[in-house]
Write an enzyme that holds these catalytic residues in place. Structure first.
Site, short mmCIF file in Angstrom:
data_model
loop_
_atom_site.label_atom_id
_atom_site.label_comp_id
_atom_site.label_asym_id
_atom_site.label_seq_id
_atom_site.Cartn_x
_atom_site.Cartn_y
_atom_site.Cartn_z
N HIS A 250 10.62 -5.21 16.57
CA HIS A 250 9.76 -4.33 17.19
C HIS A 250 9.93 -4.14 18.79
CE1 HIS A 250 6.49 -1.42 17.26
NE2 HIS A 250 5.79 -2.11 18.26
N HIS B 285 2.85 2.81 13.97
CA HIS B 285 1.83 1.60 13.82
C HIS B 285 1.73 1.72 12.34
CE1 HIS B 285 -1.37 -0.79 15.79
NE2 HIS B 285 -0.20 -0.88 16.53
#
Length: 753
Positions: free
Chosen positions: A59, A108
């Site tokens: 990420h 998210h």
């Protein structure tokens, strides 16, 4: 993670090279751990291991995607409007009159599946701080969302929480939610996509960057206290697949406080206004590990941090946990010594906790101390910018040929007008094509008073300057079904649709942000999809002259062996000189003429009709013609500016009939449609050929409008008139607006209300 006993200092690490360390549990590969030892010429301390593990996660480091993302820079078109490009918290573009706009979309996804409300809320909070960190006032948010099957019990668990989280956080911040998407598909069942976009406005001279320069300058952490929520957070959650057992890891999900964020925004903007900030970084993924290493890496020196001065909500946190915590509503600023006192005064005024935690040094190391003991001593670039780079195996999936060969041309089509009528009703009441007002009514769309257009318009539009009416429009789009059939074309179709949506409102497309949502990086088939989508998007942006200014990659969106459809979500921002000249989508004036712009062919691969009527996915997606998209955009923009059209709506999912239904319901007027020569009613209504729009032209402007389209070579076909209180397709069927409205608006309330 428990602190090592005794305290694992740098000296202790050098003396105990063989002490076992939990590198695998922290998500590091064996060769990555070996590389860390090579960089440091010793084993890392526990705190260093924590930092490298979160910063080298998928990420944060983009280790599997970097090699493909480079082409966004290599193929970037020349664009004088671009002020800040890829590499900062968000891109910045010049919109004229001394104004600049910054915008970015991020994901998210995994946190929102585990804890829907907080996962989505903190997604909004994080993207808002990215925009704030550039020096801009956040002015609007958007939310491209994807969920599993609409009637699945787990969707009823996830969707209401996600929507409540987005609405709760954004509404409390006082930011209008002006657009987005809601898509349902089985492939997102275990991996919903919660993407969040924010737009901010500033003057050119107000741009701020994330760098720590100036020896002796102080490093100030301000905002909320650091807690145990979000340890590892999105940096860990988004860097691996879920197992088949479903939601877990709740402590890793951050907890948001929008009221604290509102104070943080106003405090930060006042700090900027008084020129008290040399460099700034928000604390998002990887928390303090990210903020300290990135500021130091981008600066001209080193940094020393006293970690034990960090204000805590939980005094039992270890140094490793403090460095990994992704607690929300925190920022890190670099401030000249002579300005620290005033900085702290402003923070106190806004009831924002602010603490000097370190300073910029003249060295080239990031050093972190715990009660006087050195627990981190690293070259900051190796943490922040020189992580692993993987050339993952790429292979076109074996099933791709069979999928493409499964042509929807073989599917049964409606035999008569009554069947056509029934299929139109089924289409417009299906979860993906039905009204989304049950969701969007939970968002404040008009707070701040500058919202010009919002859902369900083609793009959201915000007024930037009240005197000149300068404004910006933003649209997000993506079609995972198209991308599953052809990821290269699918990415370009997403770009083309967002570009077209912006132009349909009268704004000129200027720049792009993207959120690339895919399955596991360790699957060669997924990496083929990813590489093709990146290539398609980079080529498309180059051709349209719209540079990618930044964005996000979200990999490992799969449960077990089941990956989501490749889903590149593309956001396009455009500028409009005068928002009072905007074009809405609503058909409001009886007698206005409906023109179909562009060419219509029998293109049904990945179409809404194939999905809704036949539960089918196969064939090839609609053909992309980016030069036609550019021409269509020019016509729409010029027609809007010169008052030649009173309404415009792009054609995409569901084809012409979906667009006509939405525009009729929006304006409360019916339409009579005629089938042009060379087309049949079915193709006219349901085809999803790209590069098309439907416009409502006042009769007084018909000749001028046709002359413009003819001179530019854009096909413009008269297909009907705004009239009555029904949608009529001559020779086929009539649908009263009341019946259409009932079908279109009842679906989501029945599912989730």
């Amino acid at each position: 993670m428990s602190p090592l006993t005794p305290l694992d200092t740098v000296d202790h690490a050098a003396k105990t090279p063989d002490s076992p360390q939990p590198w695998a549990e922290l998500g590091l590969k064996e060769d990555e751990y070996a590389r860390i030892r090579e960089i440091l010429d010793r084993r890392p301390t526990g705190a260093e291991l924590a930092m490298y593990s979160v910063m080298w996660s998928e990420h944060c480091s983009y280790k599997s995607s970097k090699v493909h993302l480079r082409q966004f820079g290599e193929k970037a078109p020349e664009n004088d409007a671009l002020l800040v490009g890829i590499g900062e918290n968000a891109g910045v573009v010049d919109i004229g009159q001394g104004y600049a706009v910054t915008f970015k979309v991020e994901s998210h996804n995994h946190p929102s599946y585990i804890e829907p409300y907080q996962g989505a809320a903190t997604g909004i909070g994080g993207i808002v701080r990215d925009i704030l960190a550039m020096g801009a006032r956040p002015v609007a948010v958007m939310d491209p969302l994807r969920f599993g099957a609409a009637d699945h019990p787990d969707t009823r668990r996830v969707l209401p929480g996600v929507v409540a989280g987005i609405g709760g956080y954004g509404n409390c911040l006082g930011l209008p939610n002006i657009g987005g998407e809601v898509v349902f598909d089985d492939c997102y069942q275990g991996n919903p996509l919660v993407n969040a976009l924010c737009v901010g406005v500033m003057k050119h001279e107000d741009i701020h960057l994330a760098k720590a320069s100036g020896t002796g300058n102080k490093v100030i952490l301000y905002g909320a206290r650091t807690g145990g929520d979000g340890i590892g957070g999105v940096s860990v959650l988004a860097s691996e697949t879920f197992d088949a057992e479903g939601p877990a890891k709740r402590p890793a999900v951050q907890v948001g406080d929008p009221f604290q964020e509102k104070l943080l925004i106003e405090c930060t903007l006042e700090l900027f206004a008084e020129d008290l900030v040399t460099g700034i970084q928000d604390l998002g993924g990887a928390g303090l590990s990210c903020a300290t290493s990135e500021l130091a890496s981008a600066g001209s020196g080193g940094m020393r941090v006293e970690l034990d001065t960090v204000p805590l909500r939980d005094s039992s946190l270890s140094p490793e946990e403090i460095l990994m915590s992704e607690s929300q509503e925190r920022m890190c600023a670099v401030v000249e010594p002579g300005k620290v006192e005033r900085f702290l005064e402003i923070c106190e005024k806004w009831d924002v906790i602010a603490t000097v935690i370190g300073e910029v040094t003249d060295g080239d190391r990031l050093e972190i101390f715990w009660h006087g003991e050195r627990i981190v001593d690293v070259p900051p670039r190796t943490v922040a910018h020189e992580g692993p780079v993987y050339h993952r195996p790429i292979a076109r999936p074996r099933w791709q040929d069979a999928l493409v060969a499964d042509d929807p041309a073989a599917l049964a089509r409606p035999a008569n007008g009554e069947e056509l009528r029934e299929q139109v009703l089924r289409l417009v009441s299906s979860p993906n094509q039905a009204s989304k007002t049950w969701i969007t009514d939970q968002y404040d769309r008009y707070v701040l008073g500058n919202t010009v257009l919002s859902q369900p318009e083609d793009s959201g539009m915000i007024r930037v300057d009240e005197e000149t009416n300068l404004g910006v429009a933003v649209a997000t789009d993506g079609n995972g079904r198209y991308a599953k059939l052809d990821p290269y074309a699918g990415a370009q179709l997403a770009l083309a649709e967002a570009y077209r949506n912006v132009a349909a409102t009268g704004a000129r497309p200027l720049a792009v942000t993207d959120c690339l949502n895919f399955g596991s990086a360790e699957d060669p088939g997924v990496m083929w999809q990813f590489s093709e989508a990146c290539r398609g998007l980079a080529d498309g942006c180059q051709q349209l002259g719209t540079p990618v200014t930044g964005g996000n990659v979200s990999l490992y969106n799969q449960t077990g062996d089941t990956a989501i459809h490749p889903t590149p979500v593309v956001g396009v921002l455009g500028v409009i000189d005068d928002v009072t000249r905007r074009t809405p989508m609503a058909f409001r004036e009886e007698g206005q003429l409906l023109y179909l712009l562009g060419d219509t062919a029998g293109e049904f691969g990945g179409s809404a009709w194939a999905q809704v009527i036949h539960d089918h996915l196969g064939g090839v997606p609609p053909e992309v013609d980016l030069e036609r998209e550019r021409l269509l955009a020019d016509i729409l923009i010029n027609a809007s500016r010169d008052g030649m059209v009173d309404a415009a709506h792009d054609l995409s999912d569901g084809g012409l009939i979906q667009a006509v239904v939405e525009s009729c319901l929006r304006g409360g007027r019916g339409a009579r449609l005629v089938v042009p020569e060379g087309l049949d009613a079915f193709t006219l209504l349901f085809s999803e050929s790209a590069g098309r729009a439907v416009v409502a032209v006042p009769r007084s402007e018909e000749v001028r409008f046709n002359d413009m389209c003819g001179a530019r070579g854009l096909p413009a076909t008269r297909v009907g008139v705004v009239d009555g209180d029904a949608i009529e397709v001559q020779g086929a069927f009539t649908l009263p607006l009341a019946e259409v409205r009932a079908a279109h608006e009842r679906t989501l309330p029945e599912l989730f209300g």
